[in-house]
Enzyme design. Structure first.
Site, PDB file in Angstrom:
ATOM      1  N   ALA A   1     -24.664 -29.913   6.856  1.00 18.86           N
ATOM      2  CA  ALA A   1     -25.621 -29.218   7.281  1.00 18.86           C
ATOM      3  C   ALA A   1     -26.493 -30.071   8.285  1.00 18.86           C
ATOM      4  O   ALA A   1     -27.020 -29.331   9.299  1.00 18.86           O
ATOM      5  CB  ALA A   1     -26.707 -29.566   5.890  1.00 18.86           C
TER       6      ALA A   1
ATOM      7  N   CYS B   1     -18.275 -17.081   7.957  1.00 18.42           N
ATOM      8  CA  CYS B   1     -17.314 -18.344   8.342  1.00 18.42           C
ATOM      9  C   CYS B   1     -18.231 -19.692   7.933  1.00 18.42           C
ATOM     10  O   CYS B   1     -19.350 -19.751   8.446  1.00 18.42           O
ATOM     11  CB  CYS B   1     -16.903 -18.457   9.651  1.00 18.42           C
ATOM     12  SG  CYS B   1     -15.830 -20.009  10.097  1.00 18.42           S
TER      13      CYS B   1
ATOM     14  N   TYR C   1       0.781  -1.198   0.034  1.00 21.82           N
ATOM     15  CA  TYR C   1       0.059  -0.046  -0.092  1.00 21.82           C
ATOM     16  C   TYR C   1       0.993   1.207  -0.045  1.00 21.82           C
ATOM     17  O   TYR C   1       2.175   1.107   0.147  1.00 21.82           O
ATOM     18  CB  TYR C   1      -0.914  -0.046   1.260  1.00 21.82           C
ATOM     19  CG  TYR C   1      -1.894  -1.232   1.121  1.00 21.82           C
ATOM     20  CD1 TYR C   1      -2.681  -1.577  -0.104  1.00 21.82           C
ATOM     21  CD2 TYR C   1      -1.945  -1.922   1.920  1.00 21.82           C
ATOM     22  CE1 TYR C   1      -3.625  -2.484  -0.091  1.00 21.82           C
ATOM     23  CE2 TYR C   1      -2.924  -3.276   1.958  1.00 21.82           C
ATOM     24  CZ  TYR C   1      -3.517  -3.373   0.789  1.00 21.82           C
ATOM     25  OH  TYR C   1      -4.412  -4.450   0.634  1.00 21.82           O
TER      26      TYR C   1
END
Length: 654
Positions: free
Chosen positions: A400, A368, A176
């Protein structure tokens, strides 16, 4: 927290005028929980969850110090006094839990990711040297513009001090703006800001002086540096060590934070949030080089996901504190667990990058895949109390089903999960077998442990059918039976060898000779199988329907996997769909022109053609209407992220 289990990690550390209660740091990272450049209630809740979990220091994401610093449409800005109230709410929330907070102040220079309105902005930099990764050609800053930006750093620091933060961190890492001034291959100026190491350091020195003058001596000031930018045109370790030494000798800094990589190149950028293919704590030697030449505390970031890793780094004297940012994204309570002897209960980050940095790069709020409560603290931070304890039966032990079991049981329901296979995990257990993906299986280890600890019963080798449901008579049935490989209709002649990717991952024999992997999805499966087969000495051609391999992977993960594919000499054919095959030829069709593409001399074809829902569960008529709920891939095949999120949502509503 006594810290007796990790004595170095839980030893207090003084940085400037503040003392950290431990040496666990949440380093600055974008969250997309910002609106109109300001702190939001969602951002406050996100950081407060980590403060409540016991972290020592929270470094708040970058805030622009000048209007030209808007490198995304969702960056924090510290250019006006109207930023103070939001920062004050954040600081108060963090301080309530005994944590300290520092705000990053920032200018990207040429590293502009996106525009504000669709029109490309003019990027400022030391010189008109382009960014390879974002294809930005910047304009060289004038002396007056340099003065404006330097003053902007000071003004931003003053505002954050007024808001009640404990300090600021000047971002001079990852290529940067301050790093661009330091880099002789980027900074080609011939005035007082370029031409020698001393002159190239002037911008950063003036910035630090501006911050110190505006904020005062009682305000903590740090600088973040890439210990090595790990790019062909990046800052070297030797140069960075010299810079760190000079800055420390100036006497204006309270700490240095060391990381690795550069935003400017694809190879350097993957170190911004290194994927699981990178070793744990691999940046610690870079921090050790800096620490050896300075007399102020040194922090380090880079794949430090477990408290034992951080303890070792501190004990060996490589750094004084460890940034464990993704570990805290995955488990906000990680410090509390580590400090009270519950390290085995930590939900370990697997470095998949999908919902943390991956969300940021697509403009979505942080989360997440293992812990979708992250970024949704105001929605799921406190789940509603159940009004009636229900008997819940879950069909399927993939991500799941496991998440639904963990949450439903934690809320007080009577939960039993049935998995047809001998072990839980579903597709996750395939992913972990591919090169560079070994940690992925940790997601299932974590989810299963959470489900069992919450009181859920897990029965493997048990398929849910009508007889079982009639016998159990549950109040709710959650179907999470997953997906199976999709086999499209193909024109096959002369009995070609056609295998599913799943079979190859499980160890199916692949005939000797050239292998074509036909990849429809563009995720980890096709690319991973191709690299695996090439690693076994096969000549592999990966044919993808998109513009490139791994198109749907998070870019740092994709970069790492593509690098391995190049090293393994995998040939890639883009923009083709599979049409058919015979005993030695694969027939493809170009997705743009519809013209035929033939590959000859092929011994076998491996299909990575996505998935289709697995068969569901037939619910007996005697069960209550509406008692069956389907989640995850059996609804529509997607990824682990959606499966776990749906498990959370349905269990939170039971």
């Amino acid at each position: 927290m006594s810290g007796q289990h990790f004595p170095q990690l839980f030893r207090p550390l003084r940085i400037g005028s503040v003392t950290l209660k431990n040496r666990i740091v949440s380093s600055g990272h974008d969250t997309v929980l910002v609106r109109d450049g300001r702190v939001t209630d969602d951002l406050v809740a996100y950081h407060e969850a980590r403060a409540a979990g016991g972290v020592g220091l929270i470094v708040v994401q970058v805030a622009g110090v000048h209007e030209s610093a808007r490198y995304t449409s969702h960056v924090l800005m510290a250019t006006g006094d109207d930023c103070v109230p939001g920062y004050r709410r954040l600081a108060d929330a963090v301080h309530r839990h005994g944590a300290r907070t520092v705000g990053q102040i920032f200018h990207p220079g040429r590293e502009i990711m996106e525009s504000q309105d669709g029109s490309a902005p003019v990027a400022w930099a030391p010189s008109a040297t382009p960014s390879e990764r974002f294809h930005v050609m910047p304009r060289a800053m004038t002396a007056a513009e340099i003065d404006e930006v330097v003053a902007g750093y000071g003004a931003a620091a003053r505002r954050l001090r007024e808001a009640g933060l404990d300090g600021v961190e000047i971002v001079a890492s990852h290529g940067y703006l301050p790093a661009q001034f330091l880099n002789p291959l980027v900074n080609r100026r011939t005035d007082d800001y370029g031409g020698s190491d001393e002159k190239r350091l002037r911008f950063l020195r003036e910035t630090i002086a501006s911050v110190r003058e505006a904020a005062g001596r009682e305000f903590t000031v740090g600088v973040r540096l890439s210990g090595d930018e790990l790019s062909h045109d990046g800052l070297s370790s030797a140069l960075v060590v010299d810079v760190a030494k000079r800055l420390a000798e100036d006497g204006l800094l309270d700490y240095l934070s060391v990381c690795a990589g550069s935003s400017a190149t694809l190879s350097g950028a993957l170190h911004i949030a290194p994927p699981m293919s990178q070793p744990a704590g691999y940046t610690a030697p870079l921090a050790a080089k800096v620490r050896a030449v300075v007399d102020i505390p040194v922090m380090v970031a880079g794949r430090i996901n477990q408290p034992q890793e951080a303890e070792r780094i501190i004990e060996e004297g490589q750094a004084d504190a460890c940034a464990m940012t993704r570990a805290l994204i995955c488990d906000p309570e990680m410090p509390a667990k580590a400090g009270t002897g519950r390290a085995a209960d930590i939900r370990a980050c697997i470095g998949c990058n999908q919902a943390c940095i991956g969300h940021f790069q697509r403009g979505y709020p942080i989360s997440c895949i293992q812990h979708p409560e992250t970024g949704r603290e105001r929605q799921f931070g406190v789940l509603p109390t159940i009004t009636r304890r229900k008997r819940v039966l879950i069909a399927g032990g993939g991500p799941a089903g496991l998440k639904a079991a963990a949450v439903a049981a934690a809320r007080g329901h009577d939960v039993t999960l049935h998995e047809a296979a001998r072990r839980t995990g579903g597709q996750v257990m395939l992913a972990e077998r591919l090169p560079g993906r070994a940690e992925f299986g940790g997601a299932v280890t974590n989810l299963e442990r959470e489900a069992r600890q919450a009181g859920a019963r897990i029965v493997t080798g048990s398929r849910v059918d009508g007889d079982l449901l009639r016998a159990e008579r549950p109040d709710a049935v959650i179907v999470a039976t997953g997906a199976r490989p999709r086999r499209p209709e193909l024109e096959l002649m002369d009995d070609p060898v056609v295998l599913d990717a799943w079979d190859v991952i499980r160890g199916a024999e692949v005939p000797k000779g050239r292998v074509v992997v036909a990849d429809w999805r563009g995720d980890w499966i096709g690319l991973g199988v191709a690299v695996r087969l090439a690693g076994q000495g096969r000549k592999v051609t990966l044919c993808v329907t998109g513009f490139g391999a791994g198109e749907h992977l998070q870019q740092y993960v994709r970069g790492a996997m593509l690098g391995e594919a190049v090293r393994a000499k995998v040939a890639v054919v883009p923009n083709v769909r599979l049409y058919g095959a015979d005993s030695d030829t694969v027939y493809l069709q170009h997705t743009l022109t519809e013209e035929p593409v033939l590959l000859e001399g092929v011994a076998s074809v491996v299909l990575a053609q996505g998935h289709e829902p697995a068969p569901g569960v037939e619910v007996p008529a005697e069960l209550p209407p509406g008692s069956l709920i389907s989640i995850g891939d059996c609804v529509a095949p997607r990824t682990v992220e959606e499966a776990v999120l749906e498990g959370l949502r349905v269990a939170a509503e039971l």
